[in-house]
Design a protein around this motif. Structure first.
Motif, mmCIF file in Angstrom:
data_model
loop_
_atom_site.group_PDB
_atom_site.id
_atom_site.type_symbol
_atom_site.label_atom_id
_atom_site.label_comp_id
_atom_site.label_asym_id
_atom_site.label_seq_id
_atom_site.Cartn_x
_atom_site.Cartn_y
_atom_site.Cartn_z
ATOM 1 N N ARG A 295 -3.531 2.930 -9.722
ATOM 2 C CA ARG A 295 -2.125 3.259 -9.944
ATOM 3 C C ARG A 295 -1.541 2.296 -10.965
ATOM 4 O O ARG A 295 -1.993 1.161 -11.090
ATOM 5 C CB ARG A 295 -1.334 3.169 -8.639
ATOM 6 C CG ARG A 295 -1.338 4.505 -7.926
ATOM 7 C CD ARG A 295 -0.829 4.365 -6.564
ATOM 8 N NE ARG A 295 -1.715 3.519 -5.768
ATOM 9 C CZ ARG A 295 -1.687 3.476 -4.445
ATOM 10 N NH1 ARG A 295 -0.817 4.195 -3.775
ATOM 11 N NH2 ARG A 295 -2.509 2.699 -3.788
ATOM 12 N N TRP B 264 4.049 4.602 36.105
ATOM 13 C CA TRP B 264 3.809 6.013 35.789
ATOM 14 C C TRP B 264 4.118 6.931 36.949
ATOM 15 O O TRP B 264 3.681 6.700 38.059
ATOM 16 C CB TRP B 264 2.356 6.200 35.356
ATOM 17 C CG TRP B 264 2.105 5.606 34.027
ATOM 18 C CD1 TRP B 264 1.656 4.336 33.776
ATOM 19 C CD2 TRP B 264 2.331 6.226 32.770
ATOM 20 N NE1 TRP B 264 1.592 4.126 32.426
ATOM 21 C CE2 TRP B 264 1.990 5.266 31.774
ATOM 22 C CE3 TRP B 264 2.777 7.482 32.358
ATOM 23 C CZ2 TRP B 264 2.095 5.538 30.417
ATOM 24 C CZ3 TRP B 264 2.866 7.752 31.011
ATOM 25 C CH2 TRP B 264 2.534 6.784 30.059
ATOM 26 N N GLY C 210 -1.407 11.555 -7.473
ATOM 27 C CA GLY C 210 -2.065 12.101 -6.294
ATOM 28 C C GLY C 210 -3.172 11.204 -5.778
ATOM 29 O O GLY C 210 -3.495 11.226 -4.608
ATOM 30 N N HIS C 211 -3.708 10.391 -6.579
ATOM 31 C CA HIS C 211 -4.838 9.556 -6.142
ATOM 32 C C HIS C 211 -4.357 8.255 -5.563
ATOM 33 O O HIS C 211 -3.256 7.812 -5.810
ATOM 34 C CB HIS C 211 -5.764 9.296 -7.350
ATOM 35 C CG HIS C 211 -6.406 10.556 -7.841
ATOM 36 N ND1 HIS C 211 -7.466 11.129 -7.186
ATOM 37 C CD2 HIS C 211 -6.123 11.357 -8.895
ATOM 38 C CE1 HIS C 211 -7.808 12.230 -7.826
ATOM 39 N NE2 HIS C 211 -6.995 12.394 -8.874
ATOM 40 N N HIS C 212 -5.245 7.669 -4.816
ATOM 41 C CA HIS C 212 -4.901 6.327 -4.343
ATOM 42 C C HIS C 212 -6.157 5.502 -4.306
ATOM 43 O O HIS C 212 -6.564 4.954 -3.300
ATOM 44 C CB HIS C 212 -4.229 6.350 -2.972
ATOM 45 C CG HIS C 212 -4.560 7.586 -2.195
ATOM 46 N ND1 HIS C 212 -5.719 7.717 -1.512
ATOM 47 C CD2 HIS C 212 -3.879 8.746 -2.069
ATOM 48 C CE1 HIS C 212 -5.751 8.917 -0.953
ATOM 49 N NE2 HIS C 212 -4.646 9.564 -1.288
ATOM 50 N N THR D 274 3.967 3.023 -6.692
ATOM 51 C CA THR D 274 3.444 4.163 -5.931
ATOM 52 C C THR D 274 2.907 5.234 -6.861
ATOM 53 O O THR D 274 2.265 6.170 -6.423
ATOM 54 C CB THR D 274 4.544 4.796 -5.078
ATOM 55 O OG1 THR D 274 5.642 5.132 -5.923
ATOM 56 C CG2 THR D 274 5.011 3.857 -3.991
ATOM 57 N N ILE E 139 4.017 -5.386 11.819
ATOM 58 C CA ILE E 139 2.793 -4.892 12.450
ATOM 59 C C ILE E 139 2.457 -5.731 13.669
ATOM 60 O O ILE E 139 2.159 -5.226 14.748
ATOM 61 C CB ILE E 139 1.642 -4.898 11.428
ATOM 62 C CG1 ILE E 139 1.965 -3.867 10.343
ATOM 63 C CG2 ILE E 139 0.306 -4.581 12.114
ATOM 64 C CD1 ILE E 139 0.960 -3.791 9.234
#
Lengths: 308, 242
Positions: free
Chosen positions: A20, A70, A14-16, A31, A50
């Motif tokens: 990990r 538009w 659950g943590h990040h 993960t 990205i």
């Protein structure tokens, strides 16, 4: 993502905060999820994707400003470049017209003899005429102008309305039995259906027409008198045609609607009224004159080939 | 980075709300302009509605899937103007429900087909395309010689009237008679068709047999009317870029 199956691992999953577990083989962080012993590497989102997204979004913002984009109720944002697809198209179309003008414009004159003797001009213009013919005429007169049932052959010497470029141009401009106010008009009467002649007379005439077409001297035949009374006014004495009223010659082997006894009987019973559309408006006057010369040459060229 | 998404993914309700918000932005951008379509698509002043016979032909055009191979929209591109004629305006199909612009062209565009060929050619071509265009891959439609069912026409006109097509009471009431009369130029009722729909309407036996009203009559009447209901596109092209 399903929950980790190992209850002992669930907490850390659950943590990040960077605590990990690390995959011992690759040295990569995982993960933290564990599916029955299978873990997943926590690979970073690829930089290149990205950047691609950033670029795409920036372009879209620029495009919104520059191009029509538009919708605004009853209108839309026009964009700083003021581009308009239909204005563009018309501009390019006018340019096309201007580029053609140097060889198309002379055809507005209808001085057919002078035009035809200008070899460089004809060499330039005939390919365009062939394209116009394929786009507009071939559906009825066939690609090579040879015609078919109900659609006249344009490459033989047989003309309903005349084979001079002047006559051809007029046929193209107003059409035959068309919706044009000045249309050429012609009609083969429905002698049977409209009760003008009894069935027996029609049979005699079918035989007479067949005899004429074979070039036989049928002047004494039983149908000769009937023909002189009912038909010669339009088809000429002895069916020679060529009166410029659209009635074909019957004393040759060429047929518009067909020369079998059955087809001739149908012609006499039901009548015929072929329609050639008017091209005024759809084609410019220069294009019509250009096509008239093309059709005239089509005939001459083919006849010369046939003779060779 | 992207922490927000990381947390959101674990909150199922939050995720659902997020999806709904994102999807509705896409939907709104596409749907919102349709609310003002009545004002943005203006019917040209000289536009006439289809006659009942032409309308029946349009239904057959849709039934037979002709739109799967033929668009009815000349795009605003120079080559298209050169080949087909004036580019299509939205207003030309203001009264078409549904419009049949299409985008798939296995055969040529039909937006300017009205008047290009004769009725006899259309009849021959529909019954057996290869009889007039030897290399054609268009399917044959031999069953179009069957009688036209005109009973649905008053209802069809009434429905279109609700959608804003200017069909009057008289047009709706007389739809069946008008359909028949348009194919019989010598009948008394033919004059009424012109009175109701304008002198530009073609009164002919489109399939060449005035004794029977067939599906061919309707389809050919429709094909011959395409692009002739208004001169707006022609005028716009003539004015533009002069």
């Amino acid at each position: 993502m399903t929950d980790a199956t190992d209850p002992g691992r669930r907490h850390s999953a659950g943590h990040h905060g960077g605590d990990r577990p690390v995959d011992p083989v690759t040295g990569h962080e995982t993960t933290g999820h564990d599916w029955g012993g299978i873990t997943e590497l926590n690979t970073a989102f690829p930089r290149i994707v990205i950047w691609a997204l950033v670029l795409a979004f920036s372009y879209s913002v620029i495009a919104w400003i520059l191009l029509p984009a538009w919708p605004l109720g009853h209108d839309y944002t026009r964009g700083l470049l003021g581009l308009d697809q239909s204005e563009e198209a018309v501009r390019e179309y006018r340019e096309m017209e201007r580029a053609r003008a140097d060889w198309l414009a002379p055809f507005a004159s209808a001085e057919f003899a002078a035009l035809a003797s200008d070899a460089p001009l004809m060499a330039r213009a005939m390919p365009a005429a062939a394209r116009l013919f394929a786009d507009n005429c071939a559906a009825c007169h066939q690609a090579k102008g040879t015609g078919g049932p109900g659609f006249p052959n344009l490459v033989d010497a047989d003309w309903l309305w005349g084979g001079d470029p002047e006559e051809i141009a007029e046929t193209l401009r107003v059409g035959v039995n068309s919706t044009h106010p000045d249309t050429r008009v012609s009609q083969m009467l429905a002698f049977g259906r409209d009760g003008i002649l009894p069935a027996g007379d029609i049979e005699l005439l079918v035989d007479h027409v067949l005899a004429l077409s074979r070039g036989e001297d049928a002047a004494d035949g039983p149908g000769a008198e009937l023909f002189a009374e009912n038909c010669a006014a339009c088809h000429g004495e002895g069916g020679v045609g060529g009166l410029g009223i659209g009635a074909p010659a019957l004393n040759d082997g060429d047929w518009l609607y067909g020369g079998s006894p059955g087809q001739i009987r149908t012609t006499l019973r039901q009548g015929r009224q072929g329609v050639m559309p008017s091209w005024e408006g759809r084609l410019s006057p220069s294009e019509i004159n250009l096509l008239a010369l093309y059709v005239e040459r089509l005939g001459k060229g083919n006849r010369n080939e046939a003779r060779e | 980075m992207l922490r927000l998404h990381y947390n959101l993914e674990k909150l199922s309700m939050g995720m659902v709300v997020g999806i709904i918000v994102a999807a509705s932005i896409g939907g709104a951008v596409e749907i919102a302009p349709l609310f003002t379509i009545d004002e943005t698509v203006v019917a040209p002043d000289d536009l006439r509605p289809h006659t009942p016979l032409e309308l029946a032909g349009r239904e057959i055009f849709i039934r037979e899937g002709c739109y799967a191979c033929h668009s009815q929209m000349v795009r605003s591109l120079a080559d298209e103007i050169d080949r087909y004629g004036p580019y299509s305006l939205a207003g030309e199909s203001a009264w078409d429900h549904p419009m049949l612009w299409g985008s798939k062209r296995t055969g040529p565009d039909l937006a300017r087909i009205g008047g290009k060929y004769s009725d006899a050619w259309h009849v021959a071509h529909l019954l057996d395309p290869r009889s007039v265009v030897p290399a054609s891959i268009m399917p044959a439609y031999p069953w179009l010689t069957r009688s036209l069912d005109t009973r649905v026409l008053p209802g069809a006109l009434a429905t279109l009237a609700v959608l804003g097509v200017p069909y009057s009471e008289a047009m709706i009431d007389r739809a069946e008679t008008d359909a028949l009369a348009q194919s019989r130029p010598d009948s008394d009722a033919a004059e009424d068709v012109l009175a109701r729909y304008g002198d530009a309407v073609a009164l002919r036996s489109f399939d060449g047999d005035p004794s029977r009203l067939t599906e061919l009559d309707a389809l050919v009447a429709y094909l011959q009317s395409i692009g002739t209901l208004t001169a707006a596109a022609q005028e716009e092209l003539e004015e533009a870029g002069k």
